[in-house]
Design a protein around this motif. Structure first.
Motif, PDB file in Angstrom:
ATOM      1  N   LEU A 130      -1.188 -14.126   9.075  1.00 32.46           N
ATOM      2  CA  LEU A 130      -1.508 -13.878   7.667  1.00 32.46           C
ATOM      3  C   LEU A 130      -0.280 -14.050   6.778  1.00 32.46           C
ATOM      4  O   LEU A 130      -0.382 -14.546   5.648  1.00 32.46           O
ATOM      5  CB  LEU A 130      -2.070 -12.464   7.505  1.00 32.46           C
ATOM      6  CG  LEU A 130      -3.520 -12.237   7.952  1.00 32.46           C
ATOM      7  CD1 LEU A 130      -3.893 -10.772   7.799  1.00 32.46           C
ATOM      8  CD2 LEU A 130      -4.477 -13.110   7.156  1.00 32.46           C
ATOM      9  N   GLN A 133       0.121 -17.625   6.053  1.00 35.73           N
ATOM     10  CA  GLN A 133      -0.863 -18.067   5.069  1.00 35.73           C
ATOM     11  C   GLN A 133      -0.461 -17.639   3.656  1.00 35.73           C
ATOM     12  O   GLN A 133      -0.672 -18.373   2.687  1.00 35.73           O
ATOM     13  CB  GLN A 133      -2.240 -17.493   5.410  1.00 35.73           C
ATOM     14  CG  GLN A 133      -2.850 -18.062   6.682  1.00 35.73           C
ATOM     15  CD  GLN A 133      -4.224 -17.488   6.971  1.00 35.73           C
ATOM     16  OE1 GLN A 133      -4.845 -16.868   6.108  1.00 35.73           O
ATOM     17  NE2 GLN A 133      -4.705 -17.683   8.188  1.00 35.73           N
ATOM     18  N   LYS A 134       0.130 -16.459   3.564  1.00 34.76           N
ATOM     19  CA  LYS A 134       0.587 -15.989   2.258  1.00 34.76           C
ATOM     20  C   LYS A 134       1.739 -16.844   1.743  1.00 34.76           C
ATOM     21  O   LYS A 134       1.797 -17.190   0.556  1.00 34.76           O
ATOM     22  CB  LYS A 134       1.017 -14.527   2.367  1.00 34.76           C
ATOM     23  CG  LYS A 134       1.525 -13.931   1.071  1.00 34.76           C
ATOM     24  CD  LYS A 134       2.028 -12.516   1.280  1.00 34.76           C
ATOM     25  CE  LYS A 134       2.663 -11.970   0.021  1.00 34.76           C
ATOM     26  NZ  LYS A 134       3.234 -10.608   0.235  1.00 34.76           N
ATOM     27  N   PHE A 144      -3.976 -10.553   1.207  1.00 35.38           N
ATOM     28  CA  PHE A 144      -3.110 -10.284   2.361  1.00 35.38           C
ATOM     29  C   PHE A 144      -3.098  -8.794   2.695  1.00 35.38           C
ATOM     30  O   PHE A 144      -3.270  -8.401   3.857  1.00 35.38           O
ATOM     31  CB  PHE A 144      -1.697 -10.779   2.060  1.00 35.38           C
ATOM     32  CG  PHE A 144      -0.674 -10.369   3.077  1.00 35.38           C
ATOM     33  CD1 PHE A 144      -0.585 -11.016   4.300  1.00 35.38           C
ATOM     34  CD2 PHE A 144       0.198  -9.323   2.813  1.00 35.38           C
ATOM     35  CE1 PHE A 144       0.356 -10.632   5.241  1.00 35.38           C
ATOM     36  CE2 PHE A 144       1.142  -8.933   3.741  1.00 35.38           C
ATOM     37  CZ  PHE A 144       1.220  -9.594   4.961  1.00 35.38           C
ATOM     38  N   LYS A 147      -6.513  -7.650   4.203  1.00 36.89           N
ATOM     39  CA  LYS A 147      -6.740  -8.090   5.579  1.00 36.89           C
ATOM     40  C   LYS A 147      -5.815  -7.382   6.555  1.00 36.89           C
ATOM     41  O   LYS A 147      -6.214  -7.061   7.681  1.00 36.89           O
ATOM     42  CB  LYS A 147      -6.559  -9.607   5.671  1.00 36.89           C
ATOM     43  CG  LYS A 147      -7.650 -10.387   4.950  1.00 36.89           C
ATOM     44  CD  LYS A 147      -7.478 -11.893   5.135  1.00 36.89           C
ATOM     45  CE  LYS A 147      -8.603 -12.652   4.450  1.00 36.89           C
ATOM     46  NZ  LYS A 147      -8.481 -14.121   4.634  1.00 36.89           N
TER      47      LYS A 147
END
Length: 216
Positions: A130, A133-134, A144, A147
């Protein structure tokens, strides 16, 4: 501010000094200083406040008290904080007969952190993905955080039980709490140490002599 100017003249050739005032304008210097201050304020990155997430207990009324206090043995790990910076842990339920079921570790990164990262490997890998992805701007900061919170509170994540003796220092407790954040542990609790836990530590230090005497 004043300055002296020497003049010559007169019939006898004598010189005399004449004082005139000199004014220095500091306005340009003040303007330059203000511009520099503004420049550094705009270009400097301010420190972001560090906060600690706190996992609050569930307020679901359908959950009974027994269910709230129930922790699966396979997902539980208990940390025992002793004196002289000693740190022990055991996974699942305690085994009072086998002293080797209790393990000793340290507060270093290669100690308790490795233990928690191994125990929480699934969640750690998900959070790491994650974060990437951020950084790639695939998800927003709010997405973020949401999740990550869901990952930490998942059913398959471990529960860490922290117990400290009277000889343990406050610094040791803070170090352990820091490791909860570093290792993405979402479920942990600080509780009083039991006599059985103190027996485990004493039995470990004497390599099982206490349990042998009880068995005899």
């Amino acid at each position: 501010m004043s300055a002296e100017v020497q003049e010559s003249g007169g019939k006898r050739g004598k010189s005399r000094q004449k004082k005139i005032s000199v004014r220095v304008d500091f306005t340009p210097m003040v303007d330059m200083n203000m511009l520099l201050i503004t420049f550094f304020m705009l270009c400097t990155t301010l420190n972001i406040p560090q906060t600690m997430e706190i996992s609050m207990p569930s307020n679901d009324k359908d959950i009974t008290e027994d269910q709230k206090s129930m922790v699966k043995a396979s997902q539980a790990i208990t940390l025992l904080l002793g004196g002289d910076n000693k740190l022990y842990y055991y996974e699942g339920e305690p085994n009072y007969k086998d002293y080797s079921s209790l393990k000793q570790t340290s507060y270093a990164a290669s100690g308790v952190r490795d233990v928690l990262l191994r125990k929480n490997a699934v969640a750690v890998n998900k959070v790491r993905a994650l974060k990437q992805q951020k950084l790639d701007l695939v998800i927003t900061d709010d997405e973020f955080k949401k999740k990550v919170s869901e990952i930490k509170s998942a059913k398959d994540t471990p529960t860490v039980i922290i117990k400290a003796t009277d000889d343990a220092s406050y610094e040791n407790l803070v170090d352990v709490l820091d490791e909860m954040q570093i290792c993405n542990i979402g479920k942990y609790v600080i509780t009083d140490i039991a006599e059985g836990d103190e027996f485990l530590m004493k039995n470990f230090d004497v390599k099982g002599e206490l349990s042998k005497k009880i068995a005899e």
